[in-house]
Write a protein that holds these residues in place. Structure first.
Motif, short mmCIF file in Angstrom:
data_model
loop_
_atom_site.label_atom_id
_atom_site.label_comp_id
_atom_site.label_asym_id
_atom_site.label_seq_id
_atom_site.Cartn_x
_atom_site.Cartn_y
_atom_site.Cartn_z
N ILE A 343 -37.85 69.70 68.89
CA ILE A 343 -39.18 69.55 69.62
C ILE A 343 -39.28 68.40 70.53
O ILE A 343 -39.25 67.17 69.79
CB ILE A 343 -40.25 69.85 68.54
N CYS A 344 -39.36 68.60 71.74
CA CYS A 344 -39.34 67.40 72.53
C CYS A 344 -39.63 67.65 73.95
O CYS A 344 -39.70 68.71 74.37
CB CYS A 344 -38.00 66.47 72.71
N GLU A 345 -40.33 66.58 74.56
CA GLU A 345 -40.74 66.92 76.02
C GLU A 345 -39.48 66.44 76.98
O GLU A 345 -39.22 67.05 78.08
CB GLU A 345 -41.79 65.98 76.41
N ALA A 346 -38.67 65.77 76.44
CA ALA A 346 -37.30 65.46 77.16
C ALA A 346 -36.44 64.77 76.15
O ALA A 346 -36.67 64.24 75.01
CB ALA A 346 -37.60 64.13 78.34
N PRO A 347 -34.99 64.72 76.64
CA PRO A 347 -34.34 65.39 77.36
C PRO A 347 -34.46 66.94 77.43
O PRO A 347 -34.74 67.43 76.47
CB PRO A 347 -32.95 64.75 77.34
N ARG A 348 -33.83 67.56 78.43
CA ARG A 348 -33.73 68.76 78.34
C ARG A 348 -32.42 69.43 77.57
O ARG A 348 -31.46 68.92 77.60
CB ARG A 348 -33.43 69.64 80.05
N ASN A 378 -44.07 69.98 72.91
CA ASN A 378 -45.22 70.06 72.36
C ASN A 378 -46.63 70.06 73.10
O ASN A 378 -47.60 69.72 72.77
CB ASN A 378 -45.14 68.75 71.36
N GLU A 379 -46.26 70.59 74.22
CA GLU A 379 -47.59 70.91 75.20
C GLU A 379 -48.28 69.43 75.48
O GLU A 379 -49.49 69.53 75.51
CB GLU A 379 -48.41 71.98 74.68
N LYS A 380 -47.26 68.55 75.51
CA LYS A 380 -48.22 67.15 75.96
C LYS A 380 -49.21 66.68 74.54
O LYS A 380 -49.91 65.62 74.78
CB LYS A 380 -48.83 66.93 77.06
N LEU A 381 -48.93 67.30 73.64
CA LEU A 381 -49.78 66.83 72.20
C LEU A 381 -49.05 65.99 71.44
O LEU A 381 -47.81 66.02 71.01
CB LEU A 381 -50.35 68.02 71.73
N GLY A 382 -49.68 65.24 70.65
CA GLY A 382 -49.25 64.47 69.69
C GLY A 382 -47.90 63.24 69.96
O GLY A 382 -47.83 63.10 71.45
N PHE A 383 -47.31 62.71 68.88
CA PHE A 383 -46.39 61.85 69.19
C PHE A 383 -45.17 62.28 70.29
O PHE A 383 -44.71 61.52 71.03
CB PHE A 383 -45.85 61.06 68.14
N GLY A 385 -45.59 64.80 72.42
CA GLY A 385 -46.24 65.15 73.64
C GLY A 385 -46.33 63.74 74.44
O GLY A 385 -46.30 63.83 75.50
N ARG A 386 -46.39 62.60 73.84
CA ARG A 386 -46.58 61.18 74.60
C ARG A 386 -45.11 60.60 74.53
O ARG A 386 -44.91 59.71 75.09
CB ARG A 386 -47.17 60.39 73.51
N GLU A 387 -44.09 61.46 74.37
CA GLU A 387 -42.61 61.09 74.34
C GLU A 387 -42.25 59.86 73.65
O GLU A 387 -41.50 59.04 74.06
CB GLU A 387 -42.27 61.03 76.01
N GLU A 388 -42.82 59.71 72.38
CA GLU A 388 -42.72 58.79 71.62
C GLU A 388 -41.66 59.15 70.81
O GLU A 388 -40.88 58.04 70.05
CB GLU A 388 -43.78 58.42 70.79
N GLY A 389 -40.92 60.20 70.35
CA GLY A 389 -40.00 60.72 69.65
C GLY A 389 -39.69 62.02 69.70
O GLY A 389 -40.04 62.79 70.54
N ILE A 390 -38.67 62.71 68.85
CA ILE A 390 -38.31 63.98 68.91
C ILE A 390 -38.45 64.28 67.33
O ILE A 390 -37.97 63.61 66.42
CB ILE A 390 -36.69 64.19 69.39
N ALA A 391 -38.82 65.56 67.38
CA ALA A 391 -38.88 66.29 66.00
C ALA A 391 -37.84 67.44 65.56
O ALA A 391 -37.48 67.90 66.99
CB ALA A 391 -40.25 66.73 65.64
N ALA A 392 -37.46 67.87 64.66
CA ALA A 392 -36.55 69.12 64.42
C ALA A 392 -36.97 69.89 63.46
O ALA A 392 -37.33 69.40 62.49
CB ALA A 392 -35.09 68.54 64.42
N ILE A 393 -36.62 71.04 63.37
CA ILE A 393 -37.14 71.98 62.18
C ILE A 393 -35.83 72.88 61.99
O ILE A 393 -35.32 73.42 63.01
CB ILE A 393 -38.06 72.97 62.21
N ALA A 394 -35.19 72.99 60.84
CA ALA A 394 -34.09 73.70 60.48
C ALA A 394 -34.29 74.64 59.38
O ALA A 394 -34.95 74.25 58.54
CB ALA A 394 -32.74 72.92 60.47
N THR A 395 -33.57 75.81 59.69
CA THR A 395 -33.41 76.82 58.53
C THR A 395 -32.07 77.31 58.22
O THR A 395 -31.39 77.64 59.29
CB THR A 395 -34.23 78.03 58.98
N ALA A 396 -31.72 77.08 57.02
CA ALA A 396 -30.39 77.79 56.75
C ALA A 396 -30.34 78.88 55.58
O ALA A 396 -31.39 78.85 54.83
CB ALA A 396 -29.39 76.72 56.00
N SER A 397 -29.78 80.07 55.87
CA SER A 397 -29.36 80.95 54.86
C SER A 397 -27.98 81.07 54.57
O SER A 397 -27.09 80.83 55.02
CB SER A 397 -30.00 82.55 55.46
N VAL A 398 -28.17 81.28 52.98
CA VAL A 398 -26.91 81.25 52.34
C VAL A 398 -26.93 82.07 51.16
O VAL A 398 -27.71 82.47 50.40
CB VAL A 398 -26.52 79.60 51.61
#
Length: 406
Positions: A343-348, A378-383, A385-398
């Protein structure tokens, strides 16, 4: 197989001694000792071990095995062999139990359960009932009231009398005791040469340790004869089942700081800033590490790689994922797929998705089609959206070994 001294037997945990040193001659030797014979696609002893290793109240587990069965036990127990302590048993059940108890002495638990490996249908409720009845000087015996009419035979093979079944019970295992009293009773019997006790409740009775009867389970049968093995196999093979597939989730976020690239899913991407973190701050791999650890209850990334430890400063985050994957495989797990959303505005991310997927395929040792890497803004919303950082969500199946009954 570890030494007991390597494991801390917490006061609120209950140790287990599983007796598996017998030859099981009555069940037939064509397929080996009965505890290693197959029922429902798995060994009897593997199913027994699983019942205790997955129980939240159980701590150290000791298995008393025959001197000739070391390799067989390791092969049959699989990943669980490294989660228990295997000791060489004696020539009798009583002696095997004593040796198993002695293996716990250096890091003694408050309570201990003693169970026959040939009772693979023990369930969590029966274990709970037995544990709850153990006192400071009191043991616990799961048992069922005798339902059949009992007859006593004469020397000539005739009926001598009908025996009242009032107050008679058929004993089961696990039998539970305060640790030191039952060990002392076994040691005393050993030194006095008394070797004719058929179960541990009998030794407790002889040593004046009161034992409380708790309701047993009709399903908790002991496999004694070849017919018992066949019926257990039929029972498991015909029961509705579903595979033991577990899903774990992970989330991570890192802020930007001055720099010239970011590392995402193991790939360095040129950028006018970098992510701040003790390691290389790869949010995608950090989230994936947590997701993998979650599938086997192994804590989180901070448990294994604390940011306070200087050795991880600037470390490549693939080390963390490889460690988590190794833990999963050590428990018999097979990684089925990994899904990461950045989840990020940049980089691509799009131009680098193929390289990320190939990197994860090599780290996890799974095919490319089992890996999904997506990106969204993040549609320019929150941190984000302000390009203050990057978030990630991960799911693993075992997928873990051994089907779970419905």
């Amino acid at each position: 197989m570890r030494d007991v001294s390597e494991k801390q037997a917490a006061d609120d945990k209950v140790a287990v001694v599983i007796v598996a040193a017998g030859r099981g001659a009555r069940a037939g030797q064509a397929n080996g000792p009965k505890q290693y014979q197959q029922i429902g696609g798995g060994a009897v002893i593997a199913r027994t071990l699983g019942a205790f290793l997955t129980h939240p109240k159980i701590g150290p587990v000791v298995v008393a095995i025959h001197a000739d069965d070391g390799a067989l036990f390791r092969r049959t127990a699989g990943a669980n062999a490294d989660r228990v302590v295997a000791v060489t048993g004696g020539t009798s059940r009583q002696e095997s139990v004593r040796l198993g108890l002695l293996a716990l002495r250096s890091n003694a638990p408050g309570r201990v359960l003693i169970h026959d490996a040939a009772r693979p249908f023990v369930d969590a409720e029966l274990i709970d009932r037995t544990i709850a009845a153990i006192g400071e000087r009191q043991g616990a015996l799961p048992a069922l009231p005798v339902a059949d009419t009992l007859k006593r035979e004469t020397a000539e093979g005739m009926i001598g009398e009908t025996v009242s079944r009032a107050g008679l019970y058929a004993a089961q295992t696990p039998q539970g005791f305060p640790f030191w009293p039952i060990l002392a009773a076994h040691e005393k019997a050993h030194h006095l040469g008394k070797a004719d006790f058929t179960d541990d409740a009998a030794i407790a009775e002889w040593a004046h340790i009161p034992v409380k009867i708790v309701p047993g389970s009709p399903d908790n049968v002991k496999l004694t004869w070849a017919r018992d093995i066949a019926m257990a196999d039929q029972r498991l093979s015909s029961a509705p089942r579903f595979p033991d597939i577990r899903t774990g989730n992970g989330y991570d976020v890192h802020a930007f700081e001055p720099g010239d690239h970011v590392t995402l899913c193991g790939v360095a991407i040129p950028h006018d800033r970098k992510l701040s973190g003790h390691s290389d701050a790869d949010v995608g791999l950090h989230a994936l590490t947590d997701a993998l650890l979650a599938t086997c209850g192994a804590g989180d990334i901070g448990t294994h790689f604390p940011p306070s430890d200087p050795q991880w400063k600037g470390a490549a985050s693939r080390i963390f994922v490889e460690h988590a994957a190794k833990l999963v495989r050590a428990r018999g797990g097979r990684i089925a797929n990994a899904d990461i959303t950045l989840i990020c505005e940049a980089p691509r991310v799009g131009p680098h998705r193929e390289a990320m997927t190939e990197t994860l395929s090599a780290i996890l040792r799974i095919s490319l089609d089992r890996i999904s890497i997506k990106a969204t803004t993040n549609e320019k919303l929150g941190f984000v959206g302000r390009e203050e950082g990057i978030a990630a969500i991960a799911t693993a199946s075992v997928v873990f070994p051994g089907d779970v009954p419905e």
